[in-house]
Each structure stands twice: as structure tokens, then as C-alpha cells.
Design a protein around this motif. Structure first.
Motif, mmCIF file in Angstrom:
data_model
loop_
_atom_site.group_PDB
_atom_site.id
_atom_site.type_symbol
_atom_site.label_atom_id
_atom_site.label_comp_id
_atom_site.label_asym_id
_atom_site.label_seq_id
_atom_site.Cartn_x
_atom_site.Cartn_y
_atom_site.Cartn_z
ATOM 1 N N ILE A 22 -9.141 1.999 6.502
ATOM 2 C CA ILE A 22 -7.804 1.509 6.240
ATOM 3 C C ILE A 22 -7.488 0.401 7.498
ATOM 4 O O ILE A 22 -7.639 1.007 8.495
ATOM 5 C CB ILE A 22 -6.749 2.537 6.086
ATOM 6 C CG1 ILE A 22 -7.325 3.399 4.730
ATOM 7 C CG2 ILE A 22 -5.685 1.879 5.699
ATOM 8 C CD1 ILE A 22 -6.345 4.362 4.623
ATOM 9 N N VAL A 23 -7.046 -0.722 6.962
ATOM 10 C CA VAL A 23 -6.517 -1.644 8.040
ATOM 11 C C VAL A 23 -5.181 -1.754 7.645
ATOM 12 O O VAL A 23 -4.656 -1.881 6.609
ATOM 13 C CB VAL A 23 -7.188 -3.019 7.827
ATOM 14 C CG1 VAL A 23 -6.678 -4.068 8.784
ATOM 15 C CG2 VAL A 23 -8.587 -3.070 8.296
ATOM 16 N N ILE A 24 -4.155 -1.585 8.932
ATOM 17 C CA ILE A 24 -2.970 -1.372 8.569
ATOM 18 C C ILE A 24 -2.103 -2.636 9.389
ATOM 19 O O ILE A 24 -2.674 -2.715 10.690
ATOM 20 C CB ILE A 24 -2.386 -0.170 9.070
ATOM 21 C CG1 ILE A 24 -2.943 0.994 8.213
ATOM 22 C CG2 ILE A 24 -0.529 -0.206 9.036
ATOM 23 C CD1 ILE A 24 -2.329 2.378 8.542
ATOM 24 N N ILE A 25 -1.520 -3.463 8.805
ATOM 25 C CA ILE A 25 -0.874 -4.864 9.664
ATOM 26 C C ILE A 25 0.616 -4.421 9.583
ATOM 27 O O ILE A 25 1.278 -3.947 8.498
ATOM 28 C CB ILE A 25 -1.114 -5.704 8.970
ATOM 29 C CG1 ILE A 25 -2.747 -5.935 8.866
ATOM 30 C CG2 ILE A 25 -0.571 -7.081 9.659
ATOM 31 C CD1 ILE A 25 -3.524 -6.225 10.045
ATOM 32 N N ASN A 26 1.350 -4.794 10.651
ATOM 33 C CA ASN A 26 2.685 -4.630 10.666
ATOM 34 C C ASN A 26 3.468 -5.761 9.677
ATOM 35 O O ASN A 26 3.176 -6.941 9.745
ATOM 36 C CB ASN A 26 3.182 -4.899 12.030
ATOM 37 C CG ASN A 26 4.739 -4.419 12.009
ATOM 38 O OD1 ASN A 26 5.432 -4.840 11.154
ATOM 39 N ND2 ASN A 26 5.161 -4.054 13.543
ATOM 40 N N LYS A 27 4.107 -5.240 8.785
ATOM 41 C CA LYS A 27 4.474 -6.160 7.800
ATOM 42 C C LYS A 27 5.483 -7.309 8.143
ATOM 43 O O LYS A 27 5.805 -8.069 7.662
ATOM 44 C CB LYS A 27 5.139 -5.497 6.527
ATOM 45 C CG LYS A 27 6.365 -4.865 6.621
ATOM 46 C CD LYS A 27 6.605 -3.842 5.272
ATOM 47 C CE LYS A 27 7.901 -4.209 4.731
ATOM 48 N NZ LYS A 27 8.324 -3.546 3.590
ATOM 49 N N TYR A 28 6.138 -7.001 9.331
ATOM 50 C CA TYR A 28 7.035 -7.685 10.116
ATOM 51 C C TYR A 28 6.289 -8.969 10.871
ATOM 52 O O TYR A 28 7.318 -9.779 11.288
ATOM 53 C CB TYR A 28 8.156 -6.921 10.535
ATOM 54 C CG TYR A 28 8.812 -6.416 9.867
ATOM 55 C CD1 TYR A 28 9.716 -6.480 8.661
ATOM 56 C CD2 TYR A 28 9.157 -4.834 9.947
ATOM 57 C CE1 TYR A 28 10.351 -5.810 7.840
ATOM 58 C CE2 TYR A 28 9.739 -4.087 9.302
ATOM 59 C CZ TYR A 28 10.407 -4.401 7.922
ATOM 60 O OH TYR A 28 11.079 -3.802 7.388
ATOM 61 N N TYR A 29 5.175 -8.861 10.912
ATOM 62 C CA TYR A 29 4.480 -10.033 11.703
ATOM 63 C C TYR A 29 4.858 -11.355 11.084
ATOM 64 O O TYR A 29 4.893 -11.306 9.961
ATOM 65 C CB TYR A 29 3.138 -9.546 11.778
ATOM 66 C CG TYR A 29 2.738 -8.961 13.061
ATOM 67 C CD1 TYR A 29 3.335 -8.055 13.739
ATOM 68 C CD2 TYR A 29 1.298 -9.139 13.518
ATOM 69 C CE1 TYR A 29 2.863 -7.469 14.990
ATOM 70 C CE2 TYR A 29 0.731 -8.367 14.419
ATOM 71 C CZ TYR A 29 1.670 -7.606 15.340
ATOM 72 O OH TYR A 29 1.268 -6.923 16.289
ATOM 73 N N THR A 30 4.791 -12.206 11.993
ATOM 74 C CA THR A 30 4.938 -13.608 11.042
ATOM 75 C C THR A 30 3.528 -14.272 10.545
ATOM 76 O O THR A 30 2.559 -13.242 10.922
ATOM 77 C CB THR A 30 5.186 -14.611 12.419
ATOM 78 O OG1 THR A 30 4.007 -14.657 13.243
ATOM 79 C CG2 THR A 30 6.629 -14.439 13.118
#
Length: 92
Positions: free
Chosen positions: A43-51
């Protein structure tokens, strides 16, 4: 390859993960983006608040770290994208 910071380019990167064995998720929180393996699931998790720029840069960095094998993908466009991304240097 020049990195294009557009929604279309982000969609291409997301499609790459959709075609792989990794699951891409956007989650909120105060954490550094990256990838992790949970219970044998990749699973790859990315911060959804990133630009948009941050999401693209992080996904490219993760693609390089994972080291996708071009031959694991049947779509020629995805194979070409992986080859180009593996040769791309991000300058922040």
C-alpha cells in the motif's frame, strides 16, 4: 523527461499504480508521504493535503524507490512512462 505538474500527469501516475500490485491511497494526517507494506499488502499512502506538485514529486520518488520492472506491465504507454520516470531527476 520534464515533469509536468498537471492533473493529467497525476492521473497517469495513479494509473501506473492501479496497474501494479500496489494500492494507492490518499489519507489525511501529519505524516511524511511514502510507501509501506501492511500485512503482506503493498500500500502506498500519500498525504491528501499535499499540493499537486507535492503529490507528483512524492509519487515519482516512490516509483524510483520501488523499482518497478518495465516487463511486469503489458501496456506499452505504462512501460514507456516507467522507463522515463526512472531516468528523471527531481530538482526541488
Amino acid at each position: 523527461m520534464t515533469v509536468r505538474y498537471t492533473k493529467n500527469f497525476l492521473d497517469k501516475l495513479e494509473n501506473l499504480f492501479a496497474s501494479s500490485e500496489y494500492i494507492l491511497r490518499y489519507e489525511k494526517g501529519n505524516f511524511k508521504s511514502g510507501y509501506c507494506i501492511l500485512k503482506e499488502n503493498k500500500i502506498v499512502i500519500i498525504n491528501k493535503y499535499y499540493t499537486l506538485d507535492g503529490k507528483i514529486n512524492t509519487l515519482i520518488d516512490i516509483i524510483k524507490k520501488i523499482g518497478f520492472n518495465v516487463n511486469d506491465f503489458s501496456d506499452k504507454k505504462i512501460q514507456d512512462l516507467i522507463s522515463e520516470l526512472q531516468q528523471t531527476e527531481l530538482k526541488l
